[in-house]
Design a protein around this motif. Structure first.
Motif, PDB file in Angstrom:
ATOM      1  N   UNK A 182       0.988  -1.204   0.006  1.00  0.00           N
ATOM      2  CA  UNK A 182       0.004  -0.148   0.188  1.00  0.00           C
ATOM      3  C   UNK A 182       0.944   1.237   0.087  1.00  0.00           C
ATOM      4  N   UNK A 188       3.033   2.043  -2.877  1.00  0.00           N
ATOM      5  CA  UNK A 188       2.176   2.691  -4.030  1.00  0.00           C
ATOM      6  C   UNK A 188       1.687   3.992  -3.694  1.00  0.00           C
ATOM      7  N   UNK A 189       1.256   4.384  -2.452  1.00  0.00           N
ATOM      8  CA  UNK A 189       1.105   5.709  -1.997  1.00  0.00           C
ATOM      9  C   UNK A 189       2.381   6.661  -2.596  1.00  0.00           C
ATOM     10  N   UNK A 209      -1.674   0.112   9.772  1.00  0.00           N
ATOM     11  CA  UNK A 209      -2.857  -0.187   9.214  1.00  0.00           C
ATOM     12  C   UNK A 209      -3.755   0.549   9.610  1.00  0.00           C
ATOM     13  N   UNK A 217      -3.269   4.208   8.172  1.00  0.00           N
ATOM     14  CA  UNK A 217      -3.564   4.341   6.789  1.00  0.00           C
ATOM     15  C   UNK A 217      -5.050   4.375   6.383  1.00  0.00           C
ATOM     16  N   UNK A 218      -5.720   3.438   7.154  1.00  0.00           N
ATOM     17  CA  UNK A 218      -7.116   3.333   6.790  1.00  0.00           C
ATOM     18  C   UNK A 218      -8.003   4.442   7.400  1.00  0.00           C
ATOM     19  N   UNK A 219      -7.665   4.910   8.741  1.00  0.00           N
ATOM     20  CA  UNK A 219      -8.612   5.920   9.132  1.00  0.00           C
ATOM     21  C   UNK A 219      -8.076   7.106   8.647  1.00  0.00           C
ATOM     22  N   UNK A 220      -7.124   7.589   8.185  1.00  0.00           N
ATOM     23  CA  UNK A 220      -6.669   8.593   7.794  1.00  0.00           C
ATOM     24  C   UNK A 220      -7.059   8.672   6.182  1.00  0.00           C
ATOM     25  N   UNK A 221      -6.911   7.659   5.601  1.00  0.00           N
ATOM     26  CA  UNK A 221      -6.972   7.310   3.987  1.00  0.00           C
ATOM     27  C   UNK A 221      -5.896   8.263   3.468  1.00  0.00           C
ATOM     28  N   UNK A 222      -5.525   7.981   2.203  1.00  0.00           N
ATOM     29  CA  UNK A 222      -4.491   8.672   1.450  1.00  0.00           C
ATOM     30  C   UNK A 222      -4.689  10.175   1.568  1.00  0.00           C
ATOM     31  N   UNK A 223      -6.063  10.554   1.431  1.00  0.00           N
ATOM     32  CA  UNK A 223      -6.200  12.077   1.386  1.00  0.00           C
ATOM     33  C   UNK A 223      -5.962  12.519   2.553  1.00  0.00           C
ATOM     34  N   UNK A 281      -5.516  -4.521  -2.304  1.00  0.00           N
ATOM     35  CA  UNK A 281      -4.235  -4.239  -2.712  1.00  0.00           C
ATOM     36  C   UNK A 281      -3.803  -2.590  -2.773  1.00  0.00           C
ATOM     37  N   UNK A 282      -4.886  -1.894  -2.360  1.00  0.00           N
ATOM     38  CA  UNK A 282      -4.524  -0.517  -2.491  1.00  0.00           C
ATOM     39  C   UNK A 282      -5.209  -0.087  -1.293  1.00  0.00           C
ATOM     40  N   UNK A 283      -4.472   0.900  -0.649  1.00  0.00           N
ATOM     41  CA  UNK A 283      -4.962   1.811   0.889  1.00  0.00           C
ATOM     42  C   UNK A 283      -6.023   2.559   0.087  1.00  0.00           C
ATOM     43  N   UNK A 284      -7.031   2.715   1.161  1.00  0.00           N
ATOM     44  CA  UNK A 284      -8.380   3.580   0.936  1.00  0.00           C
ATOM     45  C   UNK A 284      -7.947   5.094   0.519  1.00  0.00           C
ATOM     46  N   UNK A 285      -8.653   5.650  -0.394  1.00  0.00           N
ATOM     47  CA  UNK A 285      -8.414   6.997  -0.471  1.00  0.00           C
ATOM     48  C   UNK A 285      -8.848   7.997   0.684  1.00  0.00           C
ATOM     49  N   UNK A 286     -10.240   7.615   1.057  1.00  0.00           N
ATOM     50  CA  UNK A 286     -10.730   8.446   1.907  1.00  0.00           C
ATOM     51  C   UNK A 286     -10.603   7.633   3.239  1.00  0.00           C
ATOM     52  N   UNK A 287     -10.525   8.472   4.389  1.00  0.00           N
ATOM     53  CA  UNK A 287     -10.636   7.760   5.621  1.00  0.00           C
ATOM     54  C   UNK A 287     -11.728   7.151   5.947  1.00  0.00           C
ATOM     55  N   UNK A 288     -11.347   5.868   6.708  1.00  0.00           N
ATOM     56  CA  UNK A 288     -12.542   4.946   7.035  1.00  0.00           C
ATOM     57  C   UNK A 288     -13.019   5.064   8.664  1.00  0.00           C
TER      58      UNK A 288
END
Lengths: 509, 509
Positions: A121, A124-125, A364, A367-373, B44-51
């Protein structure tokens, strides 16, 4: 403590942490305690009988907190940031709760596989070349190390092993000890102290090369050093290029260094411990042009990417070199799923210690709670705040910015002799409202202002600037003094350049 | 995640951890997942938006837990224990909440001083010689390393530096690279794999010496090896003695090794990673008789003393050797309280990385909430449970205990050819009710049963033994087969001894 008490105590601690963060501005950023303060407060012997958790927790506030320098305070502008966020804390709580030691796949498949996947992940980011990723065909892959220091050392050792094997192949009669004694490594004199330390620990002379006027190690600087050493019969083995130096956040010129390393069979390691985080934003990726030439790449999520220490992401193009250098197996470590598949690495062969925490879990969560944005927004905001501080400095004629504001770092000083900057720095430290550290840039003392805490807002930057202005008052003996000195320094750097001298160096103790 | 969400999420996670511990027996100790299972479940990719944190927490149960090998399950009897307790988890939550990086005193005085003080506490709990403690006059002191592996490597590097300086003093014209190429280190072939790895990483040949019939490295074994090497012109530099080997929990004979090391200016490091914890009880301290000869001593609180990984307590008699070998200073790391006072160490010069977590906090919580008596009770109970298991084995004529039950470890096997033990082990692994690993003792395959989890009770030991008996059923082709084989193995070890051969070794892969 039984599980019922843990529920109560754990929740109290959650509230304590939340309140600590909410009210962090109320605490002095820099501990005001004198050396040895704690030995007066903590008895010389451990208690014989177990104590109540409420007593211990009360002591955290009474004994520990006064001795904390608050790295996550918005008034902390020293060193570089240390990652910290609620999602990371929660992820690490779970890691501790589960408490597995994932040194091989069998000892917790999730521990290995989640690490592989978050490294995919994150690679790729950052838009790293595919060959670094575990998911690509081929022997590349990523791992979470404890620190950039360890990453630098691990890659140095792998480079050493690779080079010794190559030279042995070419000269089968050459003694291994003899080969090792001829190996040499290179970095700039701006690289982090841990790079020099890696040379020391790994028994490989680490040459600290001068940089150009921008603080960068260039191709010609490296090529010259290599030629000198080859002429002496030495064997160039390892180069550590820095993307974002500690002193001034300079970027070594990868596109020039890379081909030289590749042509000379030199392992190129990239230490992007701090600034690598910025590559989550496409607009900063030009700084890593040339990464394709590298053998290894490291960036600390525990610096600028909101993950708590320790969490240093390291990728290698060919993990075989690590495993070859580090593999010491025992029957009690063997398991039936051992493989050479980079999708199922036995990470114990990729690192110094045998044991390892489940670090991927906190990563993890982040990365998930913030997200890429969310990560991008964080970096953008911090860079904006540094630029804001830079503007404040520029508007005050007594000050100068010594290098362009880069990432979250502003290197500034009072114009004129170092003595004024030194005096200002001493006042700032003694006032203790904000915490900064100094560096030497082109033989001049500078103060480094870094946006560190994720909690920093515009008002905090204004506060810091206000404090700096307040402490500057009355520093110059007369108003004109500054102007006099300006003339002096304008020639100073050029004079140094004419001598072909180090124009920028972090003085070493 | 704002602080309000953190309060909610953090408390939910506290409950989750408590329930996990309360119900850990309901989960299969060994993950039943097949390699690559997680790549099917994690995109395979991190989420773009936070979850949302609730989604991620639900995924911990769905995706992570099935891939966990539960090190803290009472059915986990493999390797050695990994420390885990509620006080430790709470202490580490606070460490993450504060999130300071205490690489020098100024960066958080409490971080350095609490570490000094808990190391004083713990040294006194173990009754270590005073000169190892920071609080003593002189240059000794303790530090928390990340792992015993790091401690072994750090001391190897300090030993190397000390020896090179000594030889240089005696032979000023001798080349440093030449000296380094002659250095040699010693340990037994029973020491942990990390010791051999330290030799590999530190570029010092690590001789794995044979042990005696009890699995111990003796004075005569070491003296012989040293004499051989000195005759070859090599320079003996470093010895790692193990107190409690991984295979069979054997104790090297310190009282014999110590004087030899001291006479030959060899650095003696003691790796008591697991068994050192037992020295909280006076009745086990005879195992460390001779510790006064050592230069350094290491024990993992994160193994048998209820502190979560990582927390490895290391003491040295003279910290100057560490600082000399590791000190790489920079202006941005300097501060006005730097001193040579071992009460105020700059721990960055005592370790490999620059950064460091506030590990002393979790140790402080464990020492205070358990008290010395609590730690003693923990060790006593675990030893008792191992002895209980040993009694079960002894009462079954098909089995034999290969080495005396020591600490929490029982090495047992089915009498006769290795093939029966191997078959039993395969069945146990495929059944997955309990988790054990194997070792080779005196050329024979054994199964290691270790009491690991702090949650283990008598009923769990009975469960394990019941499972072993169940899986043994029908393994022997006929009842008499075992008896036939008994005769064969009785001569086997003696025959090996006559050859003056390795009587006990962990096969190496």
């Amino acid at each position: 403590m039984d599980s019922e008490s843990f529920r109560e105590c754990g929740k109290t601690v959650v509230d304590y942490i939340a309140s600590y963060v909410d009210n962090i501005r109320d605490r002095p950023v820099l501990s005001t305690m004198k050396p040895g303060y704690l030995y007066e407060l903590v008895p010389p012997e451990a208690p014989v009988k177990g104590e109540d958790w409420k007593t211990v927790l009360a002591d955290v506030e009474k004994i520990i907190m006064p001795g904390i320098t608050h790295w996550n305070s918005p008034q902390f502008h020293a060193y570089f940031p240390t990652g910290n966020s609620f999602p990371s804390i929660v992820g690490d709580m779970l890691s501790n709760g589960i408490g597995c030691i994932g040194f091989s796949w069998i000892t917790s498949p999730a521990c290995t596989e989640l690490e592989v996947q978050v490294m995919n992940w994150f690679g790729k980011i950052l838009d790293l070349p595919k060959e670094f990723l575990n998911e690509s065909e081929g022997p590349g892959g990523g791992i979470l190390q404890g620190s950039a220091s360890e990453a630098t050392l691990v890659c140095l050792l792998a480079a050493k092993d690779r080079t010794v094997k190559r030279i042995k192949m070419l000269n089968p009669n050459m003694d291994e000890g003899m080969i090792k004694s001829k190996l040499v490594a290179y970095t700039s004199n701006q690289s982090n102290s841990s790079v020099e330390k890696a040379g020391l620990l790994g028994s490989m002379p680490m040459r600290l090369l001068n940089v150009d006027n921008n603080g960068q190690m260039t191709g010609s600087i490296l090529a010259k050093a290599i030629a000198e050493d080859v002429a002496k019969g030495l064997i160039p083995c390892y180069v550590v290029a820095t993307l974002g130096t500690t002193g001034t956040c300079a970027f070594d010129r990868l596109e020039e260094l890379g081909p030289i390393c590749n042509e000379n069979n030199i392992w190129l390691h990239i230490d992007a411990a701090y600034a690598g985080a910025a590559f989550v934003l496409p607009e900063y990726r030009h700084h890593m042009a040339g990464v394709k030439y590298a053998d290894s790449f490291d960036v600390n999520l525990h610096k600028w990417l909101l993950v708590n220490f320790d969490c240093s992401a390291m990728w290698v193009k060919n993990a075989t070199h690590l495993v070859d250098a580090f593999n010491v197996d025992r029957i009690y470590l063997k398991h039936s799923y051992q493989s050479e598949d980079p999708q199922l690495p036995d990470y114990r062969h990729w690192q110094i210690p045998l044991g390892r925490r489940f670090r991927a879990l906190k990563m993890w969560f982040v990365l998930r709670l913030y997200g890429v944005e969310g990560l991008q927004a964080h970096i953008k905001k911090q860079v904006y705040l540094a630029e804001l501080f830079g503007k404040f400095v520029e508007q005050d004629a007594r000050f100068e910015i010594v290098m362009p504001v880069t990432m979250g770092l502003v290197c500034f000083r009072l114009k004129g002799d170092d003595v004024w900057t030194k005096k200002l720095y001493e006042r700032l430290m003694s006032s203790g409202q904000i915490y900064l550290v100094t560096a030497t840039v082109r033989s001049q003392l500078v103060i480094r202002f870094v946006v560190c805490s994720r909690l920093t807002e515009e008002s905090d930057v204004e506060f810091a600037w206000g404090e700096i202005q307040a402490q500057t008052k009355g520093i110059y003996p007369a108003e004109t003094a500054a102007d006099d000195n300006v003339c002096r320094i304008i020639e100073s750097p050029d004079a140094e350049m004419d001598k072909g001298h180090v124009v920028m160096s972090l003085t070493q103790g």
